[in-house]
Design an enzyme around this catalytic site. Structure first.
Site, PDB file in Angstrom:
ATOM      1  N   ASP A   1       0.869  -1.187   0.000  1.00 22.07           N
ATOM      2  CA  ASP A   1       0.000   0.000   0.000  1.00 22.07           C
ATOM      3  C   ASP A   1       0.904   1.235   0.000  1.00 22.07           C
ATOM      4  OD1 ASP A   1       0.937   0.309   2.596  1.00 22.07           O
ATOM      5  OD2 ASP A   1      -1.044   0.338   3.537  1.00 22.07           O
TER       6      ASP A   1
ATOM      7  N   CYS B   1       3.258  -3.100   4.049  1.00 24.93           N
ATOM      8  CA  CYS B   1       2.388  -1.973   4.415  1.00 24.93           C
ATOM      9  C   CYS B   1       3.078  -1.243   5.563  1.00 24.93           C
ATOM     10  CB  CYS B   1       0.958  -2.424   4.738  1.00 24.93           C
ATOM     11  SG  CYS B   1       0.737  -3.410   6.222  1.00 24.93           S
TER      12      CYS B   1
ATOM     13  N   THR C   1       2.776  -1.343   8.886  1.00 21.56           N
ATOM     14  CA  THR C   1       3.202  -2.265   9.941  1.00 21.56           C
ATOM     15  C   THR C   1       3.530  -3.660   9.414  1.00 21.56           C
ATOM     16  OG1 THR C   1       0.919  -2.935  10.274  1.00 21.56           O
ATOM     17  CG2 THR C   1       1.735  -1.127  11.663  1.00 21.56           C
TER      18      THR C   1
ATOM     19  N   HIS D   1      10.884 -23.871   8.640  1.00 15.03           N
ATOM     20  CA  HIS D   1       9.855 -24.577   9.405  1.00 15.03           C
ATOM     21  C   HIS D   1       8.462 -24.484   8.791  1.00 15.03           C
ATOM     22  CE1 HIS D   1      12.177 -24.588  13.501  1.00 15.03           C
ATOM     23  NE2 HIS D   1      13.000 -24.733  12.470  1.00 15.03           N
TER      24      HIS D   1
ATOM     25  N   HIS E   1       7.849 -30.929  10.063  1.00 14.70           N
ATOM     26  CA  HIS E   1       7.375 -29.628   9.566  1.00 14.70           C
ATOM     27  C   HIS E   1       6.327 -29.808   8.473  1.00 14.70           C
ATOM     28  CE1 HIS E   1      10.049 -27.547  12.143  1.00 14.70           C
ATOM     29  NE2 HIS E   1      11.160 -27.956  11.539  1.00 14.70           N
TER      30      HIS E   1
END
Ligand code: RB5
Length: 142
Positions: free
Chosen positions: A7, A64, A66, A97, A133
């Site tokens: 964004d 973005c 955060t 993992h 995994h």
């Protein structure tokens, strides 16, 4: 081939990452946004996640402010394992993992220098292919 999107909050870092991928000789497609104008992170998170889930792109990179909103969005798409990383240890571990197929970054949290190291770590670390995994990843989709 790598799908890249952000964004407005991640626009500048996305451009730096695209330049970095070019320097590495890696092919990518920039899904936008293409300016600093305010926009909605789900539009870009969904576009990149769908492109990766389709199999056309091996990995996605989403940014973005955060990294949270755009990773939440991407993880709604079936087959996507998007990992929000702010350090190289997490970027390596999520490939080993979780076989994460999208890296999410927060441009207002992680500086460009570290972000590029995280990108390199993510792209250069193969999945471990360990049975435990694989079993755990399969349980995510159950
Ligand atoms: C945009 O202001 C901001 O909310 C967005 O970039 C992101 O941080 C959302 O999770």
């Amino acid at each position: 081939m790598i799908a890249v999107g952000s964004d407005h909050g991640g626009f500048e870092l996305k451009n730096a990452i695209c330049r970095h991928l070019e320097d590495r000789g890696m092919e990518y497609k920039d899904f936008g946004t293409y300016s600093n104008t305010s926009c909605d992170y789900p539009d870009y998170g969904k576009a990149v996640a769908k492109a990766v889930a389709s199999g056309e792109f091996e990995y996605g990179i989403l940014i973005c402010g955060t990294g949270i909103g755009i990773s939440i969005t991407a993880n709604k798409v079936h087959g996507i394992r998007a990992a929000l990383c702010g350090d190289c240890f997490s970027a390596e571990a999520t490939r080993l993992h979780n076989d994460a197929n999208i890296l999410a970054l927060g441009a207002r949290v992680t500086g460009e220098g570290l972000a590029l190291k995280i990108v390199d770590t993510f792209l250069d670390t193969p999945f471990s292919n360990d049975e435990r995994h694989i079993r755990r990843i399969n349980k995510i989709e159950e």
